[in-house]
Design an enzyme around this catalytic site. Sequence first.
Site, PDB file in Angstrom:
ATOM      1  N   ASP A 208      21.829  20.842 -23.255  1.00 23.44           N
ATOM      2  CA  ASP A 208      21.306  20.755 -24.610  1.00 23.44           C
ATOM      3  C   ASP A 208      19.787  20.613 -24.576  1.00 23.44           C
ATOM      4  O   ASP A 208      19.232  19.941 -23.710  1.00 23.44           O
ATOM      5  CB  ASP A 208      21.916  19.547 -25.341  1.00 23.44           C
ATOM      6  CG  ASP A 208      21.586  18.228 -24.664  1.00 23.44           C
ATOM      7  OD1 ASP A 208      20.661  17.536 -25.118  1.00 23.44           O
ATOM      8  OD2 ASP A 208      22.259  17.883 -23.666  1.00 23.44           O
ATOM      9  N   SER A 209      19.106  21.284 -25.506  1.00 27.28           N
ATOM     10  CA  SER A 209      17.662  21.174 -25.679  1.00 27.28           C
ATOM     11  C   SER A 209      16.925  21.486 -24.367  1.00 27.28           C
ATOM     12  O   SER A 209      17.046  22.567 -23.824  1.00 27.28           O
ATOM     13  CB  SER A 209      17.314  19.780 -26.206  1.00 27.28           C
ATOM     14  OG  SER A 209      15.983  19.714 -26.647  1.00 27.28           O
ATOM     15  N   SER A 210      16.184  20.523 -23.816  1.00 29.60           N
ATOM     16  CA  SER A 210      15.491  20.783 -22.553  1.00 29.60           C
ATOM     17  C   SER A 210      16.485  21.035 -21.425  1.00 29.60           C
ATOM     18  O   SER A 210      16.191  21.794 -20.494  1.00 29.60           O
ATOM     19  CB  SER A 210      14.570  19.611 -22.199  1.00 29.60           C
ATOM     20  OG  SER A 210      15.274  18.390 -22.156  1.00 29.60           O
ATOM     21  N   GLY A 212      19.212  22.690 -21.850  1.00 26.94           N
ATOM     22  CA  GLY A 212      19.537  24.107 -22.015  1.00 26.94           C
ATOM     23  C   GLY A 212      18.498  24.977 -21.350  1.00 26.94           C
ATOM     24  O   GLY A 212      18.813  25.989 -20.726  1.00 26.94           O
ATOM     25  N   LEU A 251      23.221  24.299 -26.170  1.00 29.51           N
ATOM     26  CA  LEU A 251      22.946  23.864 -27.533  1.00 29.51           C
ATOM     27  C   LEU A 251      21.438  23.808 -27.724  1.00 29.51           C
ATOM     28  O   LEU A 251      20.736  23.162 -26.950  1.00 29.51           O
ATOM     29  CB  LEU A 251      23.526  22.471 -27.798  1.00 29.51           C
ATOM     30  CG  LEU A 251      25.049  22.300 -27.845  1.00 29.51           C
ATOM     31  CD1 LEU A 251      25.394  20.891 -28.283  1.00 29.51           C
ATOM     32  CD2 LEU A 251      25.702  23.322 -28.746  1.00 29.51           C
TER      33      LEU A 251
END
Length: 434
Positions: A208-210, A212, A251
Amino acid sequence: MASRQEAEQQLQKMTSGLIEKLTPVLFAPVSMQKMVTSRDTPAKGPVWVSRTVFDKPEDSHELRSMLEDAFKPLDLGGDSTYDFSIEDVDVQWTAYRSAGKGKEPEPEISEQDKFDGLMKDISTDTVILYAHGGFYYTGGPASVRATTLALARETGGRCLVPAYRLAPQFPFPAAVVDLFLVYLSLLRPGKGALHTPVSAQNIVFAGDSSGGNLVLSLFALLHHIRDHAGGRVRFRGHQLDVPLPAGIATLYPHCDHTSSFDSHTSNKPYDIFILDALLHLQPTFPSCDTWPTKPPREDIYCDARTLIHPLVSVAIAPAWSAKDMPPMFIATGQEKLTDEQYYLARRVERAWCNGAVLPHVVRSWGRFCREVVARPGVLENAWVRYAADDVEFRGMELQSPVDVDEDVDVRREKMKEKVAGRKVWTGPTETAML
């Protein structure tokens, strides 16, 4: 289903409330945020957690040399220097524990016994290599335990979460190198490992986020090694083929470290990060013993020149032009990172990958992870948009808000323009909080 206008108003209201609650936390010193978010905590309830270490191989110098050679053509003429040190990586295996109830503490047994219990409870061969988010400087396996438990339960498999090295002490590419070691160790375990070798066709990269960004960076690195470095590495005394995973599931991944896409402005009202620059670059952000670095730099994850490296700003990574990629799942929202995620997704789709842009929902996320392992080659492209209160997930056709026909070289020049405006962060210049 509410109208789009009503859904956006609801989203703005939710965003404003979150901003108010999170501001004091997000403006704590980096060292404090890191200490609080990265610490391990005992597991409770219906979850197996087995902690172990993936040791660096005795021939790690050969792996390091290979990485140095692999990175050279990716640097696009930059003059940055990188530390390719190979280190042991702490990891945590996570799975659903059928006998666990409520907030029952984890059993007081050995890590091997926990792992054995975990293996008895899983129903599929799916292994999710999960990279946690946290701006590259916060978080750890425990910080995403609820998410990885949900994914493990949804897939019937198990998650592996590395405690990768965090910035700013360990800038790019330390975290990517750690994930690379973890992936190779899944394929070929070291002596004393809890697990037996895992086939790449059973492995899904997720984050998720970083996080990802990191799994996308890892995938792009694997593709580059396959295409330009012979596709083989020497690891634990053997020449090891470097296969691609079964799929990638992210995500809201961070795809452009330069913030060059228009959604960084247009979607500001819907994003909890309302500032034009990253939090740790704000004039009100407090300094500490780890940030700013010595010597100071322009970003907490890397220096300015590295911001457009294709394994940092992965939207422009050459991997998305390849035609043998596994399926990819990207969930995005009406947030500042949206355009860069659409841009990457369209590049993936044009490379004949089964790409999907779907909502922030664990059930769809988990179903994707399960099916790319159980039914390889059958997923179809899907671009769907959902309103904030569309609880039945009926959705509507998604229209891309960004020019996906834009040439990568054109986008790279826009990134360079953004980088040119970056200033070295030397510490706070203001004392008032946001």
